[in-house]
Motif scaffolding. Sequence first.
Motif, mmCIF file in Angstrom:
data_model
loop_
_atom_site.group_PDB
_atom_site.id
_atom_site.type_symbol
_atom_site.label_atom_id
_atom_site.label_comp_id
_atom_site.label_asym_id
_atom_site.label_seq_id
_atom_site.Cartn_x
_atom_site.Cartn_y
_atom_site.Cartn_z
ATOM 1 N N SER A 230 -26.584 2.091 -0.651
ATOM 2 C CA SER A 230 -26.426 3.527 -0.860
ATOM 3 C C SER A 230 -27.778 4.219 -0.751
ATOM 4 O O SER A 230 -28.826 3.623 -1.015
ATOM 5 C CB SER A 230 -25.796 3.822 -2.225
ATOM 6 N N PHE A 231 -27.748 5.482 -0.348
ATOM 7 C CA PHE A 231 -28.977 6.249 -0.177
ATOM 8 C C PHE A 231 -29.396 6.908 -1.488
ATOM 9 O O PHE A 231 -28.540 7.231 -2.328
ATOM 10 C CB PHE A 231 -28.779 7.339 0.883
ATOM 11 N N PRO A 232 -30.692 7.117 -1.669
ATOM 12 C CA PRO A 232 -31.147 7.882 -2.836
ATOM 13 C C PRO A 232 -30.540 9.289 -2.825
ATOM 14 O O PRO A 232 -30.199 9.825 -1.769
ATOM 15 C CB PRO A 232 -32.668 7.940 -2.649
ATOM 16 N N LEU A 233 -30.420 9.875 -4.009
ATOM 17 C CA LEU A 233 -29.890 11.227 -4.136
ATOM 18 C C LEU A 233 -31.032 12.207 -4.421
ATOM 19 O O LEU A 233 -31.945 11.906 -5.190
ATOM 20 C CB LEU A 233 -28.878 11.302 -5.282
ATOM 21 N N GLY B 280 -29.450 10.353 3.350
ATOM 22 C CA GLY B 280 -29.181 9.816 4.675
ATOM 23 C C GLY B 280 -30.309 8.939 5.170
ATOM 24 O O GLY B 280 -31.244 8.597 4.434
ATOM 25 N N GLU B 281 -30.242 8.563 6.447
ATOM 26 C CA GLU B 281 -31.216 7.623 7.007
ATOM 27 C C GLU B 281 -32.543 8.279 7.371
ATOM 28 O O GLU B 281 -33.570 7.611 7.443
ATOM 29 C CB GLU B 281 -30.638 6.943 8.252
ATOM 30 N N GLN B 282 -32.527 9.582 7.639
ATOM 31 C CA GLN B 282 -33.739 10.255 8.088
ATOM 32 C C GLN B 282 -34.602 10.691 6.902
ATOM 33 O O GLN B 282 -34.090 10.940 5.810
ATOM 34 C CB GLN B 282 -33.384 11.466 8.956
ATOM 35 N N PRO B 283 -35.929 10.786 7.111
ATOM 36 C CA PRO B 283 -36.812 11.258 6.041
ATOM 37 C C PRO B 283 -36.387 12.637 5.543
ATOM 38 O O PRO B 283 -35.980 13.499 6.321
ATOM 39 C CB PRO B 283 -38.187 11.302 6.715
ATOM 40 N N VAL C 135 -34.423 0.791 -2.694
ATOM 41 C CA VAL C 135 -35.845 1.062 -2.556
ATOM 42 C C VAL C 135 -36.032 2.241 -1.606
ATOM 43 O O VAL C 135 -35.320 2.365 -0.604
ATOM 44 C CB VAL C 135 -36.625 -0.173 -2.021
ATOM 45 N N ALA C 136 -36.993 3.104 -1.923
ATOM 46 C CA ALA C 136 -37.352 4.220 -1.051
ATOM 47 C C ALA C 136 -38.868 4.336 -1.021
ATOM 48 O O ALA C 136 -39.568 3.813 -1.891
ATOM 49 C CB ALA C 136 -36.734 5.531 -1.542
ATOM 50 N N VAL C 137 -39.368 5.007 -0.004
ATOM 51 C CA VAL C 137 -40.801 5.251 0.093
ATOM 52 C C VAL C 137 -41.047 6.754 0.058
ATOM 53 O O VAL C 137 -40.326 7.530 0.688
ATOM 54 C CB VAL C 137 -41.411 4.624 1.377
ATOM 55 N N LEU C 138 -42.047 7.155 -0.732
ATOM 56 C CA LEU C 138 -42.483 8.542 -0.772
ATOM 57 C C LEU C 138 -43.776 8.633 0.030
ATOM 58 O O LEU C 138 -44.739 7.923 -0.251
ATOM 59 C CB LEU C 138 -42.726 9.003 -2.207
ATOM 60 N N THR D 284 -37.978 8.517 2.108
ATOM 61 C CA THR D 284 -37.246 7.794 3.148
ATOM 62 C C THR D 284 -36.561 6.580 2.531
ATOM 63 O O THR D 284 -37.187 5.820 1.790
ATOM 64 C CB THR D 284 -38.185 7.335 4.269
ATOM 65 N N HIS D 285 -35.292 6.405 2.826
ATOM 66 C CA HIS D 285 -34.537 5.235 2.364
ATOM 67 C C HIS D 285 -35.051 3.979 3.062
ATOM 68 O O HIS D 285 -35.261 3.975 4.274
ATOM 69 C CB HIS D 285 -33.054 5.442 2.683
ATOM 70 N N VAL D 286 -35.240 2.900 2.293
ATOM 71 C CA VAL D 286 -35.724 1.634 2.847
ATOM 72 C C VAL D 286 -34.696 0.523 2.652
ATOM 73 O O VAL D 286 -34.365 -0.205 3.582
ATOM 74 C CB VAL D 286 -37.069 1.230 2.208
#
Length: 245
Positions: free
Chosen positions: A210-213, A220-223, A191-194, A204-206
């Motif tokens: 694994s992180f979104p590409l 990564g962890e930062q926006p 899940v991610a938030v835009l 931002t990864h939530v």
Amino acid sequence: MPAKLILSMDGAVIKEVPLTKERTTIGRKPHNDIVIDNLAVSSEHAAVITILNDSFFEDLNSTNGSLVNGAPTMKHFLQNNDLIEIGKYKLKYLNDQPTQTTAADFEKTLVMRAPIKPSAAPAAVDGGRAKFESTTQFSATTTRVEPKPATPLAAPATPIGVIQILNGPNLGKEMELSKNLTTLGKPGVQVAVLARRPHGYFITHVEGVSFPLVNGSAIGEQPHQLKDHDLIELAGIKMEFYLKV
């Protein structure tokens, strides 16, 4: 003053944590922003995402779970004086600033499912935009919200962002990102938030191991600020972000 969390146990305050980062992690391992060294707490137990004056809580599939205001919770739009409980520890959320988003807006989560079997029929369309599938935890559809006309003499607003689906059952469908926050993904997987901010859109990864590409690279962890025509891959679904002219 930024929003903050007050960490306590058995009524004794341990520390105050200002929510100055967009993603504040909570867990047992020392790399977390809020470290709770207790075996009842998972290595990466939960996260609080703070964007502008809004914050929301996300349990990161922890072993023992989390409570918010006494109820088991995976995702919660935080409001002033909400109480998060993780094991024997309590985190009180304090925020005296007006929020940008309502809980109802936040709970409209688009679930981008990777194709499992051929779709029997095209996705239903409302005003030219697909109604995306959702889980029982969230509302079934995300309604179209037209951007409000610009206020005379006001500073130019951020252009409306759009995502277009590039694979899966909703191939070719588009969605305008007119809300301050739009959550995308598949709960329990990724899940991610835009976030729509005055100077652009950020992803931002939530949730998820694994992180979104974006353009083939993990954010990564930062926006991560999105640029026109960036390619996003999230929960097995590929999509293109662009700015509406």
